[in-house]
Design an enzyme around this catalytic site. Structure first.
Site, PDB file in Angstrom:
ATOM      1  CG  ASP A   1      -5.917  18.918 -41.017  1.00 56.54           C
ATOM      2  OD1 ASP A   1      -6.436  18.257 -41.931  1.00 56.54           O
ATOM      3  OD2 ASP A   1      -5.408  20.040 -41.185  1.00 56.54           O
TER       4      ASP A   1
ATOM      5  CB  THR B   1     -12.667  22.882 -43.279  1.00 57.79           C
ATOM      6  OG1 THR B   1     -11.267  22.661 -43.305  1.00 57.79           O
ATOM      7  CG2 THR B   1     -13.117  23.299 -44.658  1.00 57.79           C
TER       8      THR B   1
ATOM      9  CB  THR C   1       1.097  -2.515 -37.401  1.00 58.48           C
ATOM     10  OG1 THR C   1       1.492  -2.516 -38.790  1.00 58.48           O
ATOM     11  CG2 THR C   1      -0.405  -2.280 -37.338  1.00 58.48           C
TER      12      THR C   1
ATOM     13  CG  ASP D   1      -6.202  24.600 -39.272  1.00 59.76           C
ATOM     14  OD1 ASP D   1      -6.306  24.957 -40.440  1.00 59.76           O
ATOM     15  OD2 ASP D   1      -5.832  23.447 -38.940  1.00 59.76           O
ATOM     16  CB  SER D   2      -8.128  20.495 -35.885  1.00 56.27           C
ATOM     17  OG  SER D   2      -7.682  19.755 -36.983  1.00 56.27           O
ATOM     18  CB  SER D   3      -2.869  22.190 -37.776  1.00 54.08           C
ATOM     19  OG  SER D   3      -3.483  21.617 -38.896  1.00 54.08           O
TER      20      SER D   3
END
Ligand code: ASP
Length: 342
Positions: A92, A15, A278, A59-61
């Site tokens: 992200d 972004t 966890t 985009d880091s996705s």
């Protein structure tokens, strides 16, 4: 004249450097030179700033292991010439990339700081400028000629964290990241406060080594009430799967149903590395605290202690890529390599 500090910016996308597409209204990446032009404040900093960019910023996705190798290689090739590195990255998957890099860069003696923003740099209310400028300032910090930060970190919204302790916790707030199991390294207010006692330093000065092989035959499974046998079976029997991060409940607990216990046990006996982490955001695994983790402990599941899922999955990729022997895998995983766990 006092020599200036040299900082290398590595722009991967995200972004921070995006603009709105006129037709669709969606945010898309644009070229990095324009980004630098939008922050004339950078010229006021007491350091030389050079920059390199991914040929096609992402985009880091869309992040993957080849891009991790590309970032590691850029740092390796420029290691001697620069005092510190600031990596601009979408938020992200930033915790995954930054955790991966913490393993890939062994015996790091200089700062590598990941940052990005929730709003593009051109936006009136952007968080990008503060994040970028303060990251560069922190990367330039020195004491007796040596860099103060000598590890991979993540800077966002006034806090510097150890990268492999972070998780993205908010898609809306400027405070997008948390490090619930480890305190911040630096806090930015009127002054930059360095929490020296929390910093990581290699015990002895050793040669900087860059590991470029990450094995992606890994998976993450989050337990939930209602998980059925067939789904579990298909994950455990996925072709070439070598290691699995099992996100369990609370302090490392799982159902005691016989079918679940026996399927996990069989998979471990057949050579699958299973790490218990966890699914809570803070705290960690304490095997044997509840009856519901005793069976996991007995089957020699790997204890992920207080590691994040991001740091666990990338640690598996790194250890598998480094051909760690099957017999020592559990012991090495349970050892803190870069301050990622207790
Ligand atoms: N989707 C963006 C990315 O991760 C979000 C951001 O940059 O914060 O690249």
């Amino acid at each position: 004249m006092k020599k200036k500090t040299n900082i290398l910016l590595i722009y991967t996308g995200g972004t921070i450097g995006m603009v709105k597409d006129y037709e669709t209204g969606a945010l898309k990446v644009f070229d990095f030179d324009t980004l630098i032009e939008r922050i004339p404040e950078l010229n006021q900093l007491e350091c030389n700033i050079d920059s390199i960019s991914f040929e096609n910023p992402i985009d880091s996705s869309n992040m993957n292991t080849s891009y991790w190798t590309a970032i590691a290689t850029s740092i390796e090739e420029n290691y001697e010439r620069y005092d510190g590195f600031v990596v601009l990255h979408g938020s992200d998957t930033m915790s995954y990339t930054a955790s991966a890099l913490s393993y890939m860069l062994e015996n790091l003696g200089k700062p590598v700081i990941f940052t990005g923003s929730q709003l593009p740099i051109g936006d009136l209310r952007t968080d990008a400028k503060e994040n970028l400028i303060t990251s560069i300032q922190i990367a330039s910090l020195k004491k007796k000629g040596a860099p103060i930060i000598q590890e991979v970190c993540l800077y966002f919204e006034y806090k510097l964290y150890r990268a492999n302790r972070t998780t993205k916790i908010n898609a809306e707030h400027f405070e997008a990241f948390a490090s619930l199991n480890y305190p911040s390294l630096v806090e930015s207010g009127v002054h930059l406060i360095v929490n020296y006692e929390n910093l990581w330093h290699s015990k002895r000065v050793k040669k900087f080594i860059v590991h470029k092989k990450m094995d992606d035959n890994v998976a993450i499974l989050k337990l939930f009430p209602g998980l059925n046998k067939e789904v579990l079976q298909s994950i455990l029997e996925a072709p070439n799967l070598k290691a699995l991060v099992l996100e369990t409940y609370g302090a490392g607990n799982a159902s005691t149903d016989e079918w679940l216990v026996s399927k996990l046990k069989k998979a471990i006996n057949n050579g699958l590395h299973i790490v218990n982490v966890t699914q809570c955001s803070g705290g960690g695994v304490i095997l044997g605290q509840y009856e519901t983790s005793v069976a996991l402990q007995k089957m020699q599941i790997i204890n992920g202690k207080d590691i994040t899922t991001e740091a666990a999955i990338t640690k598996l990729m790194y250890l598998l890529g480094s051909n760690v022997s099957h017999n020592s895998f559990k012991t090495i995983f349970e050892t803190s390599l870069r301050g990622e766990m207790q």
